[in-house]
Design an enzyme around this catalytic site. Structure first.
Site, PDB file in Angstrom:
ATOM      1  N   ASP A 104     -13.595  12.707   2.850  1.00 54.94           N
ATOM      2  CA  ASP A 104     -13.025  11.577   2.117  1.00 54.94           C
ATOM      3  C   ASP A 104     -13.920  10.352   2.372  1.00 54.94           C
ATOM      4  OD1 ASP A 104     -11.019   9.230   1.800  1.00 54.94           O
ATOM      5  OD2 ASP A 104      -9.743  10.921   1.260  1.00 54.94           O
TER       6      ASP A 104
ATOM      7  N   ASP B 278       0.826  -1.222   0.000  1.00 62.04           N
ATOM      8  CA  ASP B 278       0.000   0.000   0.000  1.00 62.04           C
ATOM      9  C   ASP B 278       0.851   1.259   0.000  1.00 62.04           C
ATOM     10  OD1 ASP B 278      -2.415  -1.215  -0.112  1.00 62.04           O
ATOM     11  OD2 ASP B 278      -3.085  -0.653   1.901  1.00 62.04           O
TER      12      ASP B 278
ATOM     13  N   ASP C  41     -12.459  10.742  -3.324  1.00 62.08           N
ATOM     14  CA  ASP C  41     -12.875   9.351  -3.535  1.00 62.08           C
ATOM     15  C   ASP C  41     -14.305   9.111  -3.054  1.00 62.08           C
ATOM     16  OD1 ASP C  41     -12.141   9.700  -0.910  1.00 62.08           O
ATOM     17  OD2 ASP C  41     -10.622   8.112  -0.880  1.00 62.08           O
TER      18      ASP C  41
ATOM     19  N   GLY D 149      -2.302   3.481   4.350  1.00 59.23           N
ATOM     20  CA  GLY D 149      -3.271   3.911   3.342  1.00 59.23           C
ATOM     21  C   GLY D 149      -2.748   4.934   2.354  1.00 59.23           C
TER      22      GLY D 149
ATOM     23  N   HIS E 127     -12.922   7.509   3.073  1.00 57.90           N
ATOM     24  CA  HIS E 127     -12.280   6.744   4.140  1.00 57.90           C
ATOM     25  C   HIS E 127     -12.207   7.566   5.429  1.00 57.90           C
ATOM     26  CE1 HIS E 127     -10.605   5.048   0.336  1.00 57.90           C
ATOM     27  NE2 HIS E 127     -10.836   3.911   0.969  1.00 57.90           N
TER      28      HIS E 127
ATOM     29  N   HIS F  86      -4.213   9.360   6.748  1.00 55.97           N
ATOM     30  CA  HIS F  86      -4.057   8.057   7.412  1.00 55.97           C
ATOM     31  C   HIS F  86      -2.719   7.890   8.133  1.00 55.97           C
ATOM     32  CE1 HIS F  86      -7.740   6.630   5.689  1.00 55.97           C
ATOM     33  NE2 HIS F  86      -7.292   6.669   4.442  1.00 55.97           N
TER      34      HIS F  86
ATOM     35  N   TYR G 172      -9.244   8.510  -6.865  1.00 60.45           N
ATOM     36  CA  TYR G 172      -8.499   7.533  -7.660  1.00 60.45           C
ATOM     37  C   TYR G 172      -9.017   7.382  -9.084  1.00 60.45           C
ATOM     38  CZ  TYR G 172      -6.967   7.056  -2.980  1.00 60.45           C
ATOM     39  OH  TYR G 172      -6.483   7.381  -1.736  1.00 60.45           O
TER      40      TYR G 172
END
Length: 429
Positions: A172, A95, A261, A145, A174, A137, A300
């Site tokens: 986000d 990652d 995202d 991340g 996430h 992250h 992304y």
């Protein structure tokens, strides 16, 4: 109302030329695309454009452990095979790969957020934008991340020198786990994250029950969402919660992470937000007329990231943009429509009205536990970090001095980045 917001915008073309790898979803090249789209709409004429300084290791170590920063500084793709234990310790690998110019990449995006915070602190602007930042992250001692250095934490630490209370908002897809974790035990920072939660979705944290601890109890707010949330549901929830947060907490400054995202059609996302729906959150936060630091984050499907952050730059400048994208160096990526709008998402909305109502009531109930905005005994403000002067005589003539070091920080109108290497031309994602 302020008569006219002063906007500072931070960008360095080098940040978009690093390459995580052919199969890796993170494409920093999206930052070049965003910048050129901003230029093509002439938005740069309404802002002050700055090239950020490269954050020094001592600055990065204000949050991160010195050994982790030193390892990031030292590791290269050619030497990583010698450090398998350290790679595991610092969570570097699939990652978070080691790639060429990794540390410089971190220095630039973190430098942008730190510089943005300092300009706000010194009242040199009302809104500061760093689309390269927002890597939420990263932890104190490890990467996570796709994030290595947590620029948001560093920026917030800078803002805390001048502001008793900082509000952090994250849209986000996430959970903003690294920022929440850094400030979990303090009432000086309130973190509010709207994100997908459940189904083993990364990073696996961000339940509504995570509310902070000790002095920070009730100062972490999580809004866990399911797949397919749309503009109307998201906007209503966002406005209700953020209104109450600002009224209750009375922050002196807001940091807004605009991870793209959460848009419909993202390669790693699962929401149905349009660009207008995403940008409405930015517009709403701007209307509080508080000092505002805006960053990027995830995202992304890179042409949509560029569209989104360009529209949001326009929102921050009170400028509506024509739907037809003007000619620019990356125009081919926006084929065949060449428009700012993106198709609506087709994912089923699993967020029922009763579920969203339950989440909202839970958050508002926790906010009621905060009697009033916390006061803080303000100490003497520590100085901004000492930045060594550039001394030509001390430079090793055999060492390449990059353009970044030689340039003045502020950009002239004729110095925009017209020749970025497109390291990703063959990528069809």
């Amino acid at each position: 109302m302020r008569s006219k917001d002063r906007i500072a915008y931070f960008y360095d073309g080098d940040v978009g030329s690093v390459y995580f790898g052919a199969k890796h979803p993170m494409k920093p090249h999206r930052l070049c695309m965003t910048h050129h789209l901003v230029l093509s709409y002439d938005l740069h004429k309404k802002m002050e454009i700055y090239r950020p300084h490269k954050a020094y290791p001592v600055e990065l170590a204000q949050f991160h452990s010195a050994d982790y920063v030193e390892f990031l500084h030292r590791i290269t793709p050619d030497t990583q095979h010698l450090f398998s234990n350290e790679l595991a310790k610092y969570n570097l690998g699939e990652d978070c790969p080691v790639f060429d110019n990794l540390f410089e990449f971190c220095q630039i995006y973190a430098g942008g957020t730190i510089d943005a915070a300092r300009r706000l602190n010194n009242q040199l602007c009302d809104i500061a934008i760093n689309w390269a930042g927002g890597l939420h992250h990263a932890k104190k001692c490890e990467a996570s991340g796709f994030c290595y250095i947590n620029d948001l934490v560093l920026g917030i630490l800078e803002l805390l020198k001048y502001h008793a209370r900082v509000l952090y908002i994250d849209i986000d897809v996430h959970h903003g786990d690294g920022v929440e974790e850094a400030f979990y035990f303090t009432d000086r920072v309130m973190t509010v994250s709207f994100h997908k939660y459940g189904d083993m979705f990364f990073p696996g944290t961000g339940d509504a029950k995570e509310i902070g601890e000790r002095e920070g109890k009730f100062y972490a707010i999580n809004v866990p969402l399911k797949d397919g949330i749309d503009d109307l549901s998201f906007s209503r929830l966002f406005k209700t919660i953020i209104s109450k947060v600002v009224e209750t907490y009375q922050p002196g400054v807001i940091v807004l992470q605009c991870g793209a995202d959460s848009l419909a059609g993202d390669r790693l996302g699962c929401f149905n937000l349009s660009i207008d729906g995403h940008a409405e959150c930015v517009s709403f936060v701007k209307r509080f007329n508080l000092p505002l630091l805006v960053t990027g984050g995830g995202g992304y499907t890179k042409e949509n990231v560029a569209r989104c952050w360009t529209v949001e730059t326009g929102v921050l400048l009170d400028t509506e943009l024509p739907n037809e994208i003007p000619e620019n160096d990356y125009i081919k990526y926006f084929a065949p429509e060449f428009s700012l709008k993106i198709p609506n998402g087709q994912i089923e909305n699993l967020n029922s009205k009763s579920y969203l109502s339950t989440i909202k009531m839970q958050v508002l109930e926790n906010l009621r536990c905060i009697q009033h905005a916390p006061s803080v005994q303000m100490q003497e403000v520590p100085p901004d970090f000492y930045i060594p002067e550039f001394d030509e005589d001390e430079q090793n003539p055999d060492e390449r001095i990059d353009q970044h070091t030689q340039d003045k920080h502020i950009q002239r109108d004729d110095e925009y980045y017209e020749g970025d290497n497109d390291n990703d031309q063959m990528d069809v994602s």
